[in-house]
Design an enzyme around this catalytic site. Sequence first.
Site, PDB file in Angstrom:
ATOM      1  N   GLU A 258       0.818  -1.132   0.157  1.00 40.76           N
ATOM      2  CA  GLU A 258       0.016  -0.056   0.017  1.00 40.76           C
ATOM      3  C   GLU A 258       0.804   1.281   0.008  1.00 40.76           C
ATOM      4  O   GLU A 258       1.531   1.468   1.028  1.00 40.76           O
ATOM      5  CB  GLU A 258      -0.882   0.030   1.477  1.00 40.76           C
ATOM      6  CG  GLU A 258      -1.784  -1.315   1.413  1.00 40.76           C
ATOM      7  CD  GLU A 258      -2.828  -1.307   0.359  1.00 40.76           C
ATOM      8  OE1 GLU A 258      -2.927  -0.293  -0.325  1.00 40.76           O
ATOM      9  OE2 GLU A 258      -3.530  -2.328   0.056  1.00 40.76           O
ATOM     10  N   CYS A 297      -2.784   8.573   3.504  1.00 40.49           N
ATOM     11  CA  CYS A 297      -2.453   8.104   2.102  1.00 40.49           C
ATOM     12  C   CYS A 297      -3.831   8.289   1.278  1.00 40.49           C
ATOM     13  O   CYS A 297      -3.620   8.153  -0.114  1.00 40.49           O
ATOM     14  CB  CYS A 297      -2.372   6.623   2.246  1.00 40.49           C
ATOM     15  SG  CYS A 297      -3.617   5.724   3.157  1.00 40.49           S
TER      16      CYS A 297
HETATM   17  P1  NAP Z   1       8.407   4.913   4.432  1.00 42.26           P
HETATM   18  O1  NAP Z   1       9.462   5.979   4.833  1.00 42.26           O
HETATM   19  O2  NAP Z   1       8.535   4.326   3.077  1.00 42.26           O
HETATM   20  O3  NAP Z   1       8.424   3.816   5.470  1.00 42.26           O
HETATM   21  C1  NAP Z   1       7.333   2.673   5.652  1.00 42.26           C
HETATM   22  C2  NAP Z   1       7.846   1.813   6.585  1.00 42.26           C
HETATM   23  O4  NAP Z   1       8.899   1.342   5.895  1.00 42.26           O
HETATM   24  C3  NAP Z   1       8.379   2.209   7.823  1.00 42.26           C
HETATM   25  O5  NAP Z   1       8.062   1.364   8.816  1.00 42.26           O
HETATM   26  C4  NAP Z   1       9.898   2.275   7.692  1.00 42.26           C
HETATM   27  O6  NAP Z   1      10.729   2.238   9.034  1.00 42.26           O
HETATM   28  C5  NAP Z   1      10.020   1.053   7.038  1.00 42.26           C
HETATM   29  N1  NAP Z   1      11.257   0.990   6.181  1.00 42.26           N
HETATM   30  C6  NAP Z   1      11.964   1.851   5.438  1.00 42.26           C
HETATM   31  N2  NAP Z   1      13.154   1.368   4.905  1.00 42.26           N
HETATM   32  C7  NAP Z   1      12.882   0.096   5.404  1.00 42.26           C
HETATM   33  C8  NAP Z   1      14.047  -0.962   5.158  1.00 42.26           C
HETATM   34  N3  NAP Z   1      15.158  -0.999   4.398  1.00 42.26           N
HETATM   35  N4  NAP Z   1      13.600  -2.222   5.644  1.00 42.26           N
HETATM   36  C9  NAP Z   1      12.566  -2.596   6.161  1.00 42.26           C
HETATM   37  N5  NAP Z   1      11.636  -1.499   6.601  1.00 42.26           N
HETATM   38  C10 NAP Z   1      12.085  -0.215   6.293  1.00 42.26           C
HETATM   39  O7  NAP Z   1       6.998   5.929   4.746  1.00 42.26           O
HETATM   40  P2  NAP Z   1       6.642   6.491   5.976  1.00 42.26           P
HETATM   41  O8  NAP Z   1       7.054   7.782   5.661  1.00 42.26           O
HETATM   42  O9  NAP Z   1       6.337   5.861   7.336  1.00 42.26           O
HETATM   43  O10 NAP Z   1       5.176   6.824   5.517  1.00 42.26           O
HETATM   44  C11 NAP Z   1       4.430   7.752   4.589  1.00 42.26           C
HETATM   45  C12 NAP Z   1       4.240   7.284   3.511  1.00 42.26           C
HETATM   46  O11 NAP Z   1       3.287   6.097   3.475  1.00 42.26           O
HETATM   47  C13 NAP Z   1       3.353   8.198   2.299  1.00 42.26           C
HETATM   48  O12 NAP Z   1       4.097   8.289   1.101  1.00 42.26           O
HETATM   49  C14 NAP Z   1       2.104   7.554   2.222  1.00 42.26           C
HETATM   50  O13 NAP Z   1       1.385   7.757   1.048  1.00 42.26           O
HETATM   51  C15 NAP Z   1       2.271   6.242   2.485  1.00 42.26           C
HETATM   52  N6  NAP Z   1       0.900   5.391   3.153  1.00 42.26           N
HETATM   53  C16 NAP Z   1       0.296   4.781   2.253  1.00 42.26           C
HETATM   54  C17 NAP Z   1      -0.780   4.380   3.050  1.00 42.26           C
HETATM   55  C18 NAP Z   1      -1.548   3.243   2.369  1.00 42.26           C
HETATM   56  O14 NAP Z   1      -2.521   2.342   2.749  1.00 42.26           O
HETATM   57  N7  NAP Z   1      -1.687   3.311   0.873  1.00 42.26           N
HETATM   58  C19 NAP Z   1      -1.159   4.516   4.162  1.00 42.26           C
HETATM   59  C20 NAP Z   1      -0.229   5.180   5.049  1.00 42.26           C
HETATM   60  C21 NAP Z   1       0.833   5.722   4.542  1.00 42.26           C
HETATM   61  P3  NAP Z   1      11.404   3.438   9.603  1.00 42.26           P
HETATM   62  O15 NAP Z   1      10.297   4.336  10.259  1.00 42.26           O
HETATM   63  O16 NAP Z   1      12.118   2.614  10.938  1.00 42.26           O
HETATM   64  O17 NAP Z   1      12.335   3.852   8.615  1.00 42.26           O
END
Ligand code: NAP
Length: 674
Positions: A258, A297
């Site tokens: 997602e 999102c």
């Molecule tokens: P993100 O930076 O992509 O991080 C998402 C998750 O991935 C976090 O738990 C992060 O952990 C983890 N992660 C990052 N690098 C990783 C790695 N190398 N290995 C394992 N895990 C890793 O996104 P975010 O800033 O938290 O969230 C914002 C984004 O999420 C926005 O773009 C939004 O649109 C999207 N979103 C989508 C939905 C949906 O349902 N489609 C819902 C909510 C949000 P860490 O925090 O520890 O780095």
Amino acid sequence: MSLLQISSFAAGTWIAPGPGARTIASAITGAPFATAGNDDLDVQAMLDHARGTGGPALRALTFHQRARMLKALAQVLSEHKQALYDLSFETGATQKDHLIDIDGGIGTMFVFASKGRREMPDAQVYLDGGIEQLSRNGTFLGQHICTPLQGVAVHINAFNFPVWGMLEKLAPTLLAGVPAIVKPATNSCYVTERAVRVMLDSGILPDGALQLVSGGLGDMLDRLDCQDVVSFTGSADTALKLRQTPAILRNAVRFVAEQDSLNASILGPDAVEGTPEFDLFVKEVAREMTTKAGQKCTAIRRIIVPQAQAQPVIDALKARLAKVTVGDPRQDTTRMGALVSNTQKADVLAKADLIGAEAQRVFGNPSDFDLQGPDTGAFVPPMLFHCTDPDNAQRVHDTEAFGPVSTVMGYRDLAHAVALVNRGQGSLVTSLITHDPEVAREVIMGAAAYNGRIYLNDRDSMAESTGHGAPLPHMVHGGPGRAGGGEEMGGVRGVMHYMQRTAIQGSPRMLSAIGQKWVSGAPEVTGPAHPFTRRFNKLEIGETLNTTPRTITLEDIEHFAHFTGDTFYAHMDEDAAARNPFFPGRVAHGYLLLSFAAGLFVEPNEGPVLANTGLDGLRFMKPVVPGDSIKVRLTVKQKTPRNEDYGEVRWHVTLTNQDDEMVAEYELLTMCAC
Ligand code: NAP
């Protein structure tokens, strides 16, 4: 002030932050607030614990037992809401935002608990669809079944919904019978950690069913195999990186994504200024921009309106946004809180600048706005842009500023509006505010393939509508392309992501035993007494009653016709009935046959059968003429417990004539005392 120590829960033990721990700042003040992460976490031990202890314990339960567990978890979380609210302010969220995240998450769990009881069997195998007839005489049949995956579900969640984001995945996973390792985003993991502690402390879950990683996952993804699932929520960039993990590709590990999405809202051409739809549109857009400070999102990023309505929409939105007080989320007067961190703020401002190269900012100056909070916090004002040439723009369609940022763009006609929506390259949701069903049809036909959800709203539904941005547990959440190509929730559909569908082929006897549901052609079981005298817990699947025959006379038909008023010509007029291609002459009413059938199989004395609650799948196959006789076969097809006192028995009923030809077939539902 000492920092909150946010732990992980690994292989049955709480592990405090250690080497490699990250400091988490308060969104409100920007000051260090907590610390999480430990590079020494033994991720293999976590996987082993889930696969070896949690999985077998969950799989030993039926869907109903797991659903009851979910309900109990939701209840215990409800009792601790205040503690979660108190912590969650620190993420920048307001009390209204908490209702979406914390209450919304708990509500989602309740819905899965209820759907598990109502729509899934009290068994360990889920039947997907009906029996497939694979042979002429019905001795070899097919049935699709779903059984739980025998690995672990790794949930990687985004920062914006630390509770809902966990529970909307955890509920279907546990219902499927699969253990979970939850990895929340580090920025807001302290709220998730508290919710996990509440659930674990309740003692409701079997050992190994739920583990938590606060901080980094280490090399856990490199250790996954074909029985595991990754369910990822976050940015497209992170998804792309994680999808390419060699073990995930090599072992075809399910990867549900997602991602971010450039969602749109269209104002219908009919919804001009002065209509209820125009006002509704402005209200929904302003709300979507500012809830969770736009960190949703599903938030509306592109506001697509008829060209002539662009200025009126901008004026109305500016008037609304001007009333939004930005500041400390703990203050009652605050309407919009902070972004999750100053890093996130810098990201949003950089993305807003990119959008600003193609569109003019018409509201909200991040360097000069009224702030009711510390200027060290991650605050930004709502920012509205106007793009006058959306056809030649690119950033407004592909740049997600994950904050209160949205762009108005005009369309020439509906086809153009649809084309602009689809420039998002796949979205979680598009809304359309119109009172014209033809407009709705055209937009659906043009844009549904590019969207996981389309939300229609107008004067008829606005009082009860749930909001553009609210994913509901009953409906699928996800979207194609840019949105990640994944799908979550959608009721029982969401449970299937954690189960394997298998096509089973075999005899009726085999399929009955596997599905715990009697299949036509399987042996009948003769019970010790009339089945209506047997209690729910005693009745066996396949237990059958065969009745004596009853002859249908012309007097019966006439009596029934006059008694009920159903004097349809096919029952009353020999010549007219014979002219009907379906009948040889006067025939018995179908409902007369059903009534006689009940008279043949019923046991009249007070007993365990409490009520007849319905009848499914009724088919009349062959007409019955005066002089024919019918007999009934009544078989226990399926049993579904409802509570401690009674359960539903689904009976397979066939009516056959004197030549053993099938006359009617249906499923009868009764409630039966335990
Ligand atoms: P993100 O930076 O992509 O991080 C998402 C998750 O991935 C976090 O738990 C992060 O952990 C983890 N992660 C990052 N690098 C990783 C790695 N190398 N290995 C394992 N895990 C890793 O996104 P975010 O800033 O938290 O969230 C914002 C984004 O999420 C926005 O773009 C939004 O649109 C999207 N979103 C989508 C939905 C949906 O349902 N489609 C819902 C909510 C949000 P860490 O925090 O520890 O780095």
